[in-house]
Design an enzyme around this catalytic site. Structure first.
Site, short mmCIF file in Angstrom:
data_model
loop_
_atom_site.label_atom_id
_atom_site.label_comp_id
_atom_site.label_asym_id
_atom_site.label_seq_id
_atom_site.Cartn_x
_atom_site.Cartn_y
_atom_site.Cartn_z
N GLU A 16 31.57 -61.46 14.49
CA GLU A 16 32.69 -61.16 13.60
C GLU A 16 33.08 -62.40 12.80
O GLU A 16 32.57 -63.51 13.04
CB GLU A 16 33.88 -60.64 14.43
CG GLU A 16 33.54 -59.35 15.16
CD GLU A 16 34.52 -59.01 16.27
OE1 GLU A 16 35.04 -57.89 16.27
OE2 GLU A 16 34.75 -59.87 17.13
N GLU A 66 21.57 -35.46 25.89
CA GLU A 66 20.56 -35.16 24.88
C GLU A 66 20.22 -36.39 24.05
O GLU A 66 19.05 -36.62 23.72
CB GLU A 66 21.02 -34.01 23.99
CG GLU A 66 21.34 -32.71 24.73
CD GLU A 66 20.21 -32.23 25.63
OE1 GLU A 66 19.03 -32.55 25.36
OE2 GLU A 66 20.50 -31.53 26.62
N ASN A 119 19.92 -53.00 13.69
CA ASN A 119 20.82 -53.60 12.72
C ASN A 119 22.25 -53.66 13.26
O ASN A 119 22.84 -52.65 13.61
CB ASN A 119 20.78 -52.84 11.40
CG ASN A 119 21.22 -51.40 11.54
OD1 ASN A 119 20.60 -50.63 12.27
ND2 ASN A 119 22.27 -51.02 10.84
N GLU A 139 9.72 -58.86 3.16
CA GLU A 139 10.69 -59.94 3.04
C GLU A 139 10.28 -61.10 3.95
O GLU A 139 9.65 -60.89 4.99
CB GLU A 139 12.09 -59.46 3.42
CG GLU A 139 12.85 -58.73 2.31
CD GLU A 139 12.35 -57.33 2.08
OE1 GLU A 139 12.32 -56.88 0.92
OE2 GLU A 139 11.98 -56.67 3.08
N ASP A 196 16.82 -56.08 2.38
CA ASP A 196 15.66 -55.25 2.06
C ASP A 196 15.77 -54.78 0.61
O ASP A 196 16.69 -54.04 0.26
CB ASP A 196 15.63 -54.05 3.01
CG ASP A 196 14.30 -53.31 2.99
OD1 ASP A 196 13.37 -53.78 2.33
OD2 ASP A 196 14.20 -52.25 3.64
#
Length: 609
Positions: A410, A334, A391, A470, A482
């Site tokens: 990282e 789904e 993101n 931005e 943002d």
């Protein structure tokens, strides 16, 4: 570097084979009983964590030795993961449990390139692994003072109903584009180069029927949801998509919508609830409702090509089977529709296995997407650009030591494009996760051809008067955060006040509900909000509709004046049994000069935020 730990499972030379047993998965006709014994090889003096980062199991299946490698799924939970349930009187209770040291793993079988594994090690070993093309399940037996486990093939679990179980989506390839041959259904290296992993932040919602089915045992429900999410995460890794569980909501006191067997009705109601309720209090990309209600003729339904849409980035799944793998595959199916994937046709293949996007669930649940699904998904991502899944988690948000080659940026890494064999980023040295000589950047909205974009380049468009665009700084590859204008700042020529980047006014809300030629109604219409009934109230407390005080009437149900052709309705309102919240005046809406709506009250804008 993660210390790899060695754990051996010691079995009898001839493991016991039984003919029939009742397990959590149901009645199993043929199984093996094994007795794991855990031996951990740690450096002298080292402190053993509760759940190791990596483990290796040696066991026998059908009398043959196999080696199972497991690694903790460190992308399963987000750092801001939350759980919500409700007290008997309807109070919302939200907690933020610690999830760093969890017990959910992915893995593979040694010398079996097509193998997969998804295992919970919380209380014994529970989950599934694919070995030589066959799916096996393992779970601990509930025997006192015993570490006995059962291992069995999925095909040996008795099925209660052999009738085909269908997905409710009716769109097929004919409704999409001219069919491409399977050999054409590939994503180019250029696509992968500039579009690495996507990140779906998932919320799972459990209805009241499932709570009742599980005897109100919330811990049992949570464990099941973790196991489902772990398997869905495993499935989507091969699509270059990370699915992270950011929230779990359990409707422990009552359903927040009317859940009906008619799947289309329930999906629509769930989507509206997500848009008007869940999204206002929990940031996420996609929500899936699990229900114990028997859906009419289907086991799942979702909107197609809807990822990131406030209402339609949703799906519903029937808790059709006690086997977690089966329900997880339905969920992956789904969610696949949300990602633009259609049902497979005869042109589609995933090797010798059944594929996830078959219209009906296969006799043995598959964990593989077809070549068609892969193309469909990335065609949707490339052309529709669902921004919410772009993101990437900040390095400081990833709950694990840095690992070069996992395609997650990282702490200590300048870039991470995957393994040297798979890296498609010309700016990044895959072996060191450092930028190549002469490169300023390897990713980001302000990175072009390994260089920072020029200062002033727009990197995020304005969404409203209260949400300025931005622009790149010329000193970083990342688009600045943002930011919105301050809540309460006048907007739209003083017709409204900014609220979380929007300028909510009643005219726009009327337009969204009813279309053109519909405007804010006269003040007299809003006086109906003093009634305290379905068409007029300000808020709900403990399930009761609270009438508006005279000064708050414009913060209850929205009333509009319909001037469209053939209509003459001066006090038009919207009400739906499936979502009572839809049609209410939105928070932050101007209700008088210098005042805005907040929790059903018309309050001074100076003190509202």
């Amino acid at each position: 570097m993660i210390q790899v730990l060695l754990v051996t499972i010691c079995l009898a030379a001839l493991p016991y084979q039984g003919s029939s047993i009742i397990l959590e998965s149901g009645n199993v006709n043929d199984y093996e009983i094994v007795y794991p014994r855990k031996v951990t090889a740690l450096p002298k003096g080292a402190v053993q964590p509760k759940y190791e980062d990596a483990m290796q199991y040696e066991l026998k299946v059908n009398g043959e030795p196999v080696v199972l490698y497991l690694e903790k799924n460190k992308q399963l939970f987000s750092k801001d993961y939350s759980e919500t349930h409700y007290s008997p009187d309807g109070r919302e209770i939200t907690t933020y449990p610690l999830v760093e040291d969890h017990c959910y793993y992915h893995g593979r079988i040694e010398n079996d390139a097509d193998s997969t594994a998804s295992i919970s090690a919380c209380n014994g070993l529970k989950g599934h692994f694919k070995l030589q093309g066959e799916m096996y399940l393992i779970e601990p037996l509930k025997l006192s003072n015993s570490e006995a486990h059962a291992v069995y093939k999925y095909e040996n679990v008795e099925k209660e109903d052999e009738a085909p179980k269908m997905c409710g989506v009716t769109q097929n390839w004919k409704s999409y584009e001219p069919i491409k041959k399977a050999s054409q259904l590939v994503v180019t290296a250029e696509h992968q180069k500039y579009n690495p992993f996507r990140f779906v932040e998932l919320v799972l919602v459990v209805d009241k029927a499932m709570v009742t089915k599980n005897n109100d045992d919330l811990d049992k429900i949570k464990t099941r949801m973790y196991e489902l999410a772990n398997t869905v995460n495993e499935i989507y890794r091969y699509m270059y998509i990370h699915v992270a569980l950011v929230g779990l909501e359990i409707w422990s006191n009552e359903d927040k919508i009317t859940v009906k067997p008619e799947a289309g009705y329930t999906l629509n109601a769930f989507g509206e609830w997500r848009k008007t309720d869940l999204l206002t209090r929990k940031k996420h990309d996609n929500a899936q409702l699990l229900t114990a209600i028997d859906l009419d003729r289907v086991i799942g339904l979702a909107y197609v090509g809807s990822m990131c849409h406030p209402k339609r980035s949703t799906g519903i799944i029937q808790d059709y089977s006690p086997i977690n793998l089966v329900v997880a595959v339905i969920m992956a199916h789904e969610m696949g529709h949300n990602l633009g994937i259609h049902h497979d046709s005869g042109y589609c293949s995933c090797g010798d296995y059944a594929c996830i996007m078959r219209p009906e669930i296969s006799p043995e649940p598959s964990t593989f997407f077809s070549n068609c699904s892969y193309f469909d998904c990335w065609d949707f991502i490339m052309n529709q650009n669902p921004e919410c899944i772009v993101n990437e988690p900040l390095g400081t948000d990833i709950i694990s030591p840095p690992v070069c080659g996992n395609e997650l940026l990282e702490v200590g890494e300048e870039c991470d494009c995957g393994t040297p064999e798979n890296c498609q980023n010309e700016c990044c040295d895959a072996a060191t996760c450092k930028l190549k000589s002469g490169s300023q950047c390897g990713h980001g909205d302000c990175c072009e051809q390994c260089k920072f974009s020029k200062s002033g380049t727009e990197c995020r468009a304005s969404m409203s008067e209260c949400d300025p665009a931005e622009h790149c700084t010329g000193q970083s590859s990342e688009c600045p955060a943002d930011v919105f204008h301050k809540n309460g700042q006048p907007c739209l020529d003083n017709y409204g006040y900014c609220y979380n980047g929007n300028c909510p006014i009643m005219y726009h809300q009327c337009y969204d509900l009813f279309g053109a030629d519909v405007y804010e109604a006269e003040d007299s219409c809003f006086e109906r909000n003093q009634k305290g009934n379905y068409y007029g109230y300000c808020r709900k407390e403990n399930g009761n509709k609270i009438p508006c005080a005279p000064e708050d009437v414009k913060c209850g149900r929205l009333y509009c004046k319909d001037n469209s052709p053939g209509q003459n309705n001066p006090c038009k309102m919207f009400y739906s049994n499936e979502d009572e919240h839809k049609g209410m005046v939105l928070p932050g809406t101007k209700c008088a000069d210098g005042k805005v709506c907040s929790n059903g009250h018309c309050v001074d804008v100076a003190t509202a935020y």
